[in-house]
Design a protein around this motif. Structure first.
Motif, PDB file in Angstrom:
ATOM      1  N   SER A   1       1.948  -1.487  18.582  1.00  0.00           N
ATOM      2  CA  SER A   1       1.263  -0.925  17.369  1.00  0.00           C
ATOM      3  C   SER A   1      -0.074  -0.996  17.486  1.00  0.00           C
ATOM      4  CB  SER A   1       1.830  -1.478  16.114  1.00  0.00           C
ATOM      5  OG  SER A   1       1.006  -0.785  15.335  1.00  0.00           O
ATOM      6  N   PRO A   2      -1.100   0.019  17.521  1.00  0.00           N
ATOM      7  CA  PRO A   2      -2.485   0.043  17.424  1.00  0.00           C
ATOM      8  C   PRO A   2      -2.894  -0.223  16.016  1.00  0.00           C
ATOM      9  CG  PRO A   2      -2.108   2.406  17.340  1.00  0.00           C
ATOM     10  CD  PRO A   2      -0.432   1.516  17.557  1.00  0.00           C
ATOM     11  N   PHE A   3      -1.969  -0.244  14.933  1.00  0.00           N
ATOM     12  CA  PHE A   3      -2.540  -0.205  13.478  1.00  0.00           C
ATOM     13  C   PHE A   3      -2.575  -1.636  13.298  1.00  0.00           C
ATOM     14  CE2 PHE A   3       0.267   3.746  13.948  1.00  0.00           C
ATOM     15  CZ  PHE A   3      -0.554   4.475  13.518  1.00  0.00           C
TER      16      PHE A   3
ATOM     17  N   VAL B   1       6.247  10.335  -2.263  1.00  0.00           N
ATOM     18  CA  VAL B   1       6.034   9.090  -1.748  1.00  0.00           C
ATOM     19  C   VAL B   1       4.597   8.925  -1.167  1.00  0.00           C
ATOM     20  CG1 VAL B   1       6.782   7.496  -0.002  1.00  0.00           C
ATOM     21  CG2 VAL B   1       8.520   8.284  -1.303  1.00  0.00           C
ATOM     22  N   TYR B   2       3.839   8.139  -1.524  1.00  0.00           N
ATOM     23  CA  TYR B   2       2.393   8.068  -0.940  1.00  0.00           C
ATOM     24  C   TYR B   2       2.527   7.162   0.248  1.00  0.00           C
ATOM     25  CZ  TYR B   2      -2.495   6.835  -0.656  1.00  0.00           C
ATOM     26  OH  TYR B   2      -3.790   6.759  -0.172  1.00  0.00           O
ATOM     27  N   VAL B   3       2.465   7.674   1.574  1.00  0.00           N
ATOM     28  CA  VAL B   3       2.526   6.821   2.814  1.00  0.00           C
ATOM     29  C   VAL B   3       1.130   6.501   3.333  1.00  0.00           C
ATOM     30  CG1 VAL B   3       3.525   7.078   5.186  1.00  0.00           C
ATOM     31  CG2 VAL B   3       4.582   8.363   3.207  1.00  0.00           C
ATOM     32  N   PRO B   4       0.624   5.329   3.338  1.00  0.00           N
ATOM     33  CA  PRO B   4      -0.605   5.009   3.875  1.00  0.00           C
ATOM     34  C   PRO B   4      -0.811   5.245   5.541  1.00  0.00           C
ATOM     35  CG  PRO B   4       0.506   2.914   3.258  1.00  0.00           C
ATOM     36  CD  PRO B   4       1.415   4.027   3.052  1.00  0.00           C
ATOM     37  N   GLU B   5      -1.774   4.989   5.921  1.00  0.00           N
ATOM     38  CA  GLU B   5      -2.065   5.141   7.353  1.00  0.00           C
ATOM     39  C   GLU B   5      -1.310   3.916   8.012  1.00  0.00           C
ATOM     40  OE1 GLU B   5      -6.516   5.001   8.008  1.00  0.00           O
ATOM     41  OE2 GLU B   5      -6.782   7.033   7.328  1.00  0.00           O
ATOM     42  N   GLY B   6      -0.889   4.085   9.071  1.00  0.00           N
ATOM     43  CA  GLY B   6      -0.136   2.857   9.883  1.00  0.00           C
ATOM     44  C   GLY B   6       1.297   2.518   9.728  1.00  0.00           C
ATOM     45  N   MET B   7       1.944   3.910   8.875  1.00  0.00           N
ATOM     46  CA  MET B   7       3.179   3.667   8.481  1.00  0.00           C
ATOM     47  C   MET B   7       3.818   4.733   9.141  1.00  0.00           C
ATOM     48  SD  MET B   7       3.611   1.906   4.846  1.00  0.00           S
ATOM     49  CE  MET B   7       2.781   0.298   4.330  1.00  0.00           C
ATOM     50  N   ALA B   8       5.006   4.770   9.676  1.00  0.00           N
ATOM     51  CA  ALA B   8       6.103   5.822  10.197  1.00  0.00           C
ATOM     52  C   ALA B   8       6.589   6.517   8.820  1.00  0.00           C
ATOM     53  CB  ALA B   8       6.807   5.386  11.123  1.00  0.00           C
ATOM     54  N   HIS B   9       7.091   7.598   8.977  1.00  0.00           N
ATOM     55  CA  HIS B   9       7.809   8.383   7.830  1.00  0.00           C
ATOM     56  C   HIS B   9       8.679   9.135   8.686  1.00  0.00           C
ATOM     57  CE1 HIS B   9       8.289  11.926   5.533  1.00  0.00           C
ATOM     58  NE2 HIS B   9       8.659  11.069   4.337  1.00  0.00           N
TER      59      HIS B   9
ATOM     60  N   ARG C   1       1.920  -1.692  10.500  1.00  0.00           N
ATOM     61  CA  ARG C   1       0.432  -2.381  10.645  1.00  0.00           C
ATOM     62  C   ARG C   1       0.507  -4.030  11.015  1.00  0.00           C
ATOM     63  NH1 ARG C   1      -1.208  -1.261   4.702  1.00  0.00           N
ATOM     64  NH2 ARG C   1       0.897  -1.884   4.598  1.00  0.00           N
ATOM     65  N   VAL C   2       0.100  -4.187  12.135  1.00  0.00           N
ATOM     66  CA  VAL C   2       0.132  -5.678  12.667  1.00  0.00           C
ATOM     67  C   VAL C   2      -0.488  -6.579  11.786  1.00  0.00           C
ATOM     68  CG1 VAL C   2      -0.503  -7.252  14.559  1.00  0.00           C
ATOM     69  CG2 VAL C   2       0.557  -4.804  15.110  1.00  0.00           C
TER      70      VAL C   2
ATOM     71  N   ASP D   1       0.900  -1.110   0.061  1.00  0.00           N
ATOM     72  CA  ASP D   1       0.034  -0.114  -0.007  1.00  0.00           C
ATOM     73  C   ASP D   1       0.903   1.183   0.025  1.00  0.00           C
ATOM     74  OD1 ASP D   1      -2.351  -1.310   0.145  1.00  0.00           O
ATOM     75  OD2 ASP D   1      -2.384  -1.804   2.253  1.00  0.00           O
ATOM     76  N   CYS D   2       2.182   1.313  -0.202  1.00  0.00           N
ATOM     77  CA  CYS D   2       3.071   2.245  -0.184  1.00  0.00           C
ATOM     78  C   CYS D   2       3.459   2.582  -1.678  1.00  0.00           C
ATOM     79  CB  CYS D   2       4.222   2.229   0.959  1.00  0.00           C
ATOM     80  SG  CYS D   2       5.294   3.596   0.791  1.00  0.00           S
TER      81      CYS D   2
END
Length: 182
Positions: free
Chosen positions: A176-178, A110-118, A88-89, A10-11
């Motif tokens: 992680s809550p993701f 770069v498209y960074v989806p929810e649940g990823m660190a940047h 993301r677990v 998803d990135c």
């Protein structure tokens, strides 16, 4: 515009259309229909930029639920090494990272989806980095993991860091809550 899947699920790296003529260049950084056709976020509610000098490392940042967000990141001036980490677990790429060479002259993003660190490291003498986010910054949900805790081969073992970034929790201790959803 070319949208390329990266090694992280998803990135994406986005290569924009760039038009050159005697005046200079025009770079198209966003096209709603193209993003929508790839099922990418098309609603960004906040934009900000940072200017940093050589050897500065910012990150690795994200926002916790319910204020998590998608980011679209580009370097408008200079050169950076951009890093994304999957938090993301259950993701097939959980705990893995991807690096991107973002350069102003390439215009790549770069498209960074929810649940990823940047995060990113400045290679050039200075750099201006623009972030578009799908949610508004929320200080109480602002979070991060230590820059040196996931095995990223940064170009510098002693980068210039903020006090906040140098005291973030290491990835192995981050709960992680993701959760990954196909």
């Amino acid at each position: 515009m070319i949208i390329q899947q990266t090694k992280l699920v998803d990135c994406y790296e986005i290569i924009p259309d760039i038009y050159h003529d005697e005046r200079g260049r025009l770079t198209k950084t966003f096209h709603q229909d193209t993003f929508a056709a790839h099922k990418l976020q098309t609603r960004f509610v906040e934009q900000y930029y940072s200017s940093s000098r050589k050897k500065v490392l910012r990150g690795l940042h994200f926002q916790l639920p319910p204020h998590q967000h998608v980011k679209l990141v580009t370097c408008l001036f200079g050169i950076i090494v951009d890093a994304v980490v999957d938090l993301r677990v259950g993701s097939p790429t959980y705990g893995q990272f991807a690096l991107f060479d973002l350069r102003a002259e390439k215009g790549n993003m770069v498209y960074v989806p929810e649940g990823m660190a940047h995060g990113f490291y400045v290679v050039s003498e200075s750099a201006i980095v623009v972030n578009n986010a799908s949610s508004v910054y929320s200080p109480e949900y602002d979070c991060g993991i230590r820059w040196d805790s996931v095995g990223i081969p940064w170009e510098d073992e002693h980068p210039v860091l903020s006090q906040k970034d140098s005291s973030l929790v290491p990835f192995p201790l981050f709960q992680s809550p993701f959760v990954y959803e196909k």
